[in-house]
Design a protein around this motif. Structure first.
Motif, PDB file in Angstrom:
ATOM      1  N   ALA A   5       0.707  -1.523  -0.313  1.00 56.03           N
ATOM      2  CA  ALA A   5      -0.264  -0.279  -0.473  1.00 56.03           C
ATOM      3  C   ALA A   5       1.020   1.087   0.136  1.00 56.03           C
ATOM      4  N   LYS A   6       1.933   1.026   1.227  1.00 56.81           N
ATOM      5  CA  LYS A   6       2.833   2.346   0.935  1.00 56.81           C
ATOM      6  C   LYS A   6       3.657   2.225  -0.757  1.00 56.81           C
ATOM      7  N   LEU A   7       4.069   1.832  -0.976  1.00 53.89           N
ATOM      8  CA  LEU A   7       4.660   2.160  -3.065  1.00 53.89           C
ATOM      9  C   LEU A   7       3.503   2.148  -3.472  1.00 53.89           C
ATOM     10  N   ALA A   8       2.542   1.854  -3.594  1.00 57.56           N
ATOM     11  CA  ALA A   8       1.343   2.365  -4.382  1.00 57.56           C
ATOM     12  C   ALA A   8       1.013   3.524  -4.184  1.00 57.56           C
ATOM     13  N   ALA A   9       1.417   3.890  -2.432  1.00 59.76           N
ATOM     14  CA  ALA A   9       1.135   5.588  -2.467  1.00 59.76           C
ATOM     15  C   ALA A   9       2.251   6.260  -3.426  1.00 59.76           C
ATOM     16  N   TYR A  10       3.175   5.602  -3.234  1.00 60.78           N
ATOM     17  CA  TYR A  10       4.760   6.091  -3.748  1.00 60.78           C
ATOM     18  C   TYR A  10       4.133   6.358  -4.589  1.00 60.78           C
ATOM     19  N   PHE A  11       3.551   5.768  -5.565  1.00 55.85           N
ATOM     20  CA  PHE A  11       3.379   5.978  -6.974  1.00 55.85           C
ATOM     21  C   PHE A  11       2.889   6.762  -7.831  1.00 55.85           C
ATOM     22  N   ILE A  12       1.432   6.959  -6.834  1.00 55.20           N
ATOM     23  CA  ILE A  12       0.663   7.856  -6.860  1.00 55.20           C
ATOM     24  C   ILE A  12       1.072   9.326  -6.465  1.00 55.20           C
ATOM     25  N   GLY A  13       2.678   8.889  -5.298  1.00 58.03           N
ATOM     26  CA  GLY A  13       1.973  10.705  -4.809  1.00 58.03           C
ATOM     27  C   GLY A  13       3.616  11.210  -6.056  1.00 58.03           C
ATOM     28  N   ILE A  14       4.343  10.075  -7.166  1.00 60.51           N
ATOM     29  CA  ILE A  14       4.581  10.648  -8.232  1.00 60.51           C
ATOM     30  C   ILE A  14       4.740  11.067  -9.161  1.00 60.51           C
ATOM     31  N   VAL A  15       3.617  10.878  -9.532  1.00 62.69           N
ATOM     32  CA  VAL A  15       2.883  11.174 -10.446  1.00 62.69           C
ATOM     33  C   VAL A  15       1.540  12.606 -10.620  1.00 62.69           C
ATOM     34  N   ILE A  16       1.295  12.944  -8.878  1.00 63.71           N
ATOM     35  CA  ILE A  16       0.875  14.243  -8.468  1.00 63.71           C
ATOM     36  C   ILE A  16       1.685  15.344  -8.531  1.00 63.71           C
ATOM     37  N   VAL A  17       3.039  14.487  -8.146  1.00 60.65           N
ATOM     38  CA  VAL A  17       4.330  15.863  -7.751  1.00 60.65           C
ATOM     39  C   VAL A  17       4.135  16.485  -8.759  1.00 60.65           C
ATOM     40  N   ALA A  18       4.787  15.459 -10.198  1.00 64.59           N
ATOM     41  CA  ALA A  18       5.114  15.125 -11.661  1.00 64.59           C
ATOM     42  C   ALA A  18       3.991  16.333 -12.247  1.00 64.59           C
ATOM     43  N   ALA A  19       3.198  16.299 -11.483  1.00 67.05           N
ATOM     44  CA  ALA A  19       2.115  17.040 -12.652  1.00 67.05           C
ATOM     45  C   ALA A  19       2.490  18.513 -12.185  1.00 67.05           C
ATOM     46  N   LEU A  20       2.671  18.563 -10.998  1.00 66.70           N
ATOM     47  CA  LEU A  20       2.498  19.504 -10.512  1.00 66.70           C
ATOM     48  C   LEU A  20       4.445  20.509 -10.182  1.00 66.70           C
ATOM     49  N   LEU A  21       4.809  20.083 -10.666  1.00 65.60           N
ATOM     50  CA  LEU A  21       6.646  20.159 -11.124  1.00 65.60           C
ATOM     51  C   LEU A  21       6.703  20.865 -12.470  1.00 65.60           C
ATOM     52  N   ALA A  22       5.902  20.109 -13.497  1.00 62.03           N
ATOM     53  CA  ALA A  22       6.556  20.105 -14.972  1.00 62.03           C
ATOM     54  C   ALA A  22       6.423  21.679 -15.535  1.00 62.03           C
ATOM     55  N   PRO A  23       4.933  22.157 -14.716  1.00 64.19           N
ATOM     56  CA  PRO A  23       5.033  23.543 -15.135  1.00 64.19           C
ATOM     57  C   PRO A  23       6.026  24.420 -14.713  1.00 64.19           C
ATOM     58  N   ILE A  24       6.341  24.194 -13.658  1.00 60.46           N
ATOM     59  CA  ILE A  24       7.224  25.544 -12.837  1.00 60.46           C
ATOM     60  C   ILE A  24       8.275  24.939 -13.798  1.00 60.46           C
ATOM     61  N   LEU A  25       9.043  23.241 -13.666  1.00 58.92           N
ATOM     62  CA  LEU A  25      10.699  23.223 -15.029  1.00 58.92           C
ATOM     63  C   LEU A  25      10.633  24.216 -15.949  1.00 58.92           C
ATOM     64  N   PHE A  26       9.189  24.133 -16.386  1.00 60.60           N
ATOM     65  CA  PHE A  26       8.859  24.854 -18.074  1.00 60.60           C
ATOM     66  C   PHE A  26       9.393  25.453 -17.629  1.00 60.60           C
ATOM     67  N   TRP A  27       8.484  26.820 -17.362  1.00 61.29           N
ATOM     68  CA  TRP A  27       8.858  28.597 -17.573  1.00 61.29           C
ATOM     69  C   TRP A  27       9.171  28.793 -16.457  1.00 61.29           C
ATOM     70  N   SER A  28      10.694  28.092 -15.802  1.00 64.36           N
ATOM     71  CA  SER A  28      12.064  28.674 -15.439  1.00 64.36           C
ATOM     72  C   SER A  28      12.492  27.729 -16.907  1.00 64.36           C
ATOM     73  N   ALA A  29      12.409  27.439 -17.621  1.00 61.61           N
ATOM     74  CA  ALA A  29      13.481  27.057 -18.688  1.00 61.61           C
ATOM     75  C   ALA A  29      13.349  27.980 -20.027  1.00 61.61           C
ATOM     76  N   GLN A  30      11.824  28.454 -19.790  1.00 63.12           N
ATOM     77  CA  GLN A  30      11.393  29.661 -21.010  1.00 63.12           C
ATOM     78  C   GLN A  30      11.874  30.892 -21.118  1.00 63.12           C
ATOM     79  N   SER A  31      12.089  31.122 -19.428  1.00 65.08           N
ATOM     80  CA  SER A  31      12.672  32.637 -18.919  1.00 65.08           C
ATOM     81  C   SER A  31      14.012  32.625 -18.913  1.00 65.08           C
ATOM     82  N   LEU A  32      14.320  31.090 -18.800  1.00 68.35           N
ATOM     83  CA  LEU A  32      16.406  31.782 -18.768  1.00 68.35           C
ATOM     84  C   LEU A  32      16.903  31.178 -20.343  1.00 68.35           C
ATOM     85  N   ALA A  33      16.210  30.641 -20.691  1.00 65.14           N
ATOM     86  CA  ALA A  33      16.000  30.696 -22.840  1.00 65.14           C
ATOM     87  C   ALA A  33      15.882  32.238 -22.751  1.00 65.14           C
ATOM     88  N   ALA A  34      14.985  33.342 -22.315  1.00 65.03           N
ATOM     89  CA  ALA A  34      14.707  34.675 -22.878  1.00 65.03           C
ATOM     90  C   ALA A  34      15.326  34.972 -22.796  1.00 65.03           C
TER      91      ALA A  34
END
Length: 293
Positions: A5-34
């Motif tokens: 159950a803890k392992l399943a929660a870990y994988f769910i957590g990965i998906v949630i954190v990745a979904a929230l982190l991806a826009p931040i990484l994308f905007w940060s990269a675009q800002s640096l490039a700009a």
């Protein structure tokens, strides 16, 4: 089953954190490039950052997972020091590489593949890097940690099947490029929703999944029988280098489904190569490795 159950929660957590982190990484990269810093980042689409976010999330949440399931050492995952690690590593490379190369030679002989006239040496360098890095990362994660946790349930064969199915499934977890034209806070969730969009061709997906699943079982059995990751790392490295070398040296002339598809993961022939690799590995474990004890 609490660890599962803890392992399943870990994988769910990965998906949630990745979904929230991806826009931040994308905007940060675009800002640096700009601003003229790391301008090459501007060419990468959002899905590239989402996939990297999944890896980052998996790494960030790994330490809490190990704490929660009370893993303090390799022994807690069923792993033991291997004084013959070099022999197991080299044997694994040869056990998976030789069947693949023989298969490639047959495919060339039957004109399914033909040799290229020009070789991209930079591509070969990337192949070597992948053959070294990917087996270490994926074997430690799938066969080291995930399988180690599942084995603690006492159900060895169910654990092997479960981790092999997961290993095969994650190879299809990839959203098509340029899915998110406009990036918002929910773009990561859109990428998750589109991650299995490429599974429309049932024959191709079934063939590829079956081959990946069988190779996953081979790697899991190698880990369980040796109580070590070195043999599975070698097998995985040989698999990546062998299939990549064939793609580097040759190009496909025909798609002869159901025998062979667009690569060495699709079709009856690749599945047969995996079965032969299984037999060779089991024979070596029983006679070759045992006789050297």
């Amino acid at each position: 089953m609490k660890d599962v159950a803890k392992l399943a929660a870990y994988f769910i957590g990965i998906v949630i954190v990745a979904a929230l982190l991806a826009p931040i990484l994308f905007w940060s990269a675009q800002s640096l490039a700009a601003h003229g810093l790391f301008s090459f980042l501007a060419k990468y689409d959002f899905e590239t950052f989402f996939h990297r976010s999944v890896l980052i999330a998996a790494a960030l949440l790994l330490w809490p997972l190990l704490r929660f399931i009370h893993v303090r050492s390799m022994g807690d995952l069923g792993l033991a020091p291997n004084p013959r690690w070099g022999r197991d590593l080299c044997a694994g490379i040869l056990l998976s590489l030789i069947p693949l190369l023989c298969c490639g030679a047959l495919l060339v002989a039957f004109h399914v593949y033909s040799f290229r006239h020009v070789f991209g040496w930079s591509r070969f360098g990337k192949l070597l890097a992948a053959s070294i890095a990917v087996p270490f990362i994926e074997e430690w994660f799938f066969r080291g940690i995930v399988l180690g946790v599942l084995l603690r349930t006492g159900r060895k064969y169910l654990a092997i099947v479960g981790v092999s199915a997961l290993f095969a499934a994650v190879h299809f977890f990839k959203a098509p490029e340029r899915t998110s034209a406009i990036v918002t806070w929910i773009s990561g969730l859109n990428s998750i929703a589109n991650s299995f969009a490429g599974v429309g061709d049932l024959m191709t997906v079934t063939s590829a999944f079956a081959t990946l699943f069988l190779f996953g079982c081979i790697l899991a059995v190698a880990r369980v029988d040796t109580h070590s990751l070195w043999l599975s790392i070698g097998l995985h490295a040989g698999l990546i280098f062998g299939s990549g070398a064939l793609s580097w040296l040759t190009h496909r002339q025909i798609v002869a489904l159901p025998w062979v598809g667009k690569n060495l993961l699709v079709g009856i022939v690749p599945l047969g190569v995996a079965a032969i690799t299984w037999i060779i590995m089991r024979t070596w474990l029983k006679y070759g490795r045992a006789s050297s004890v």
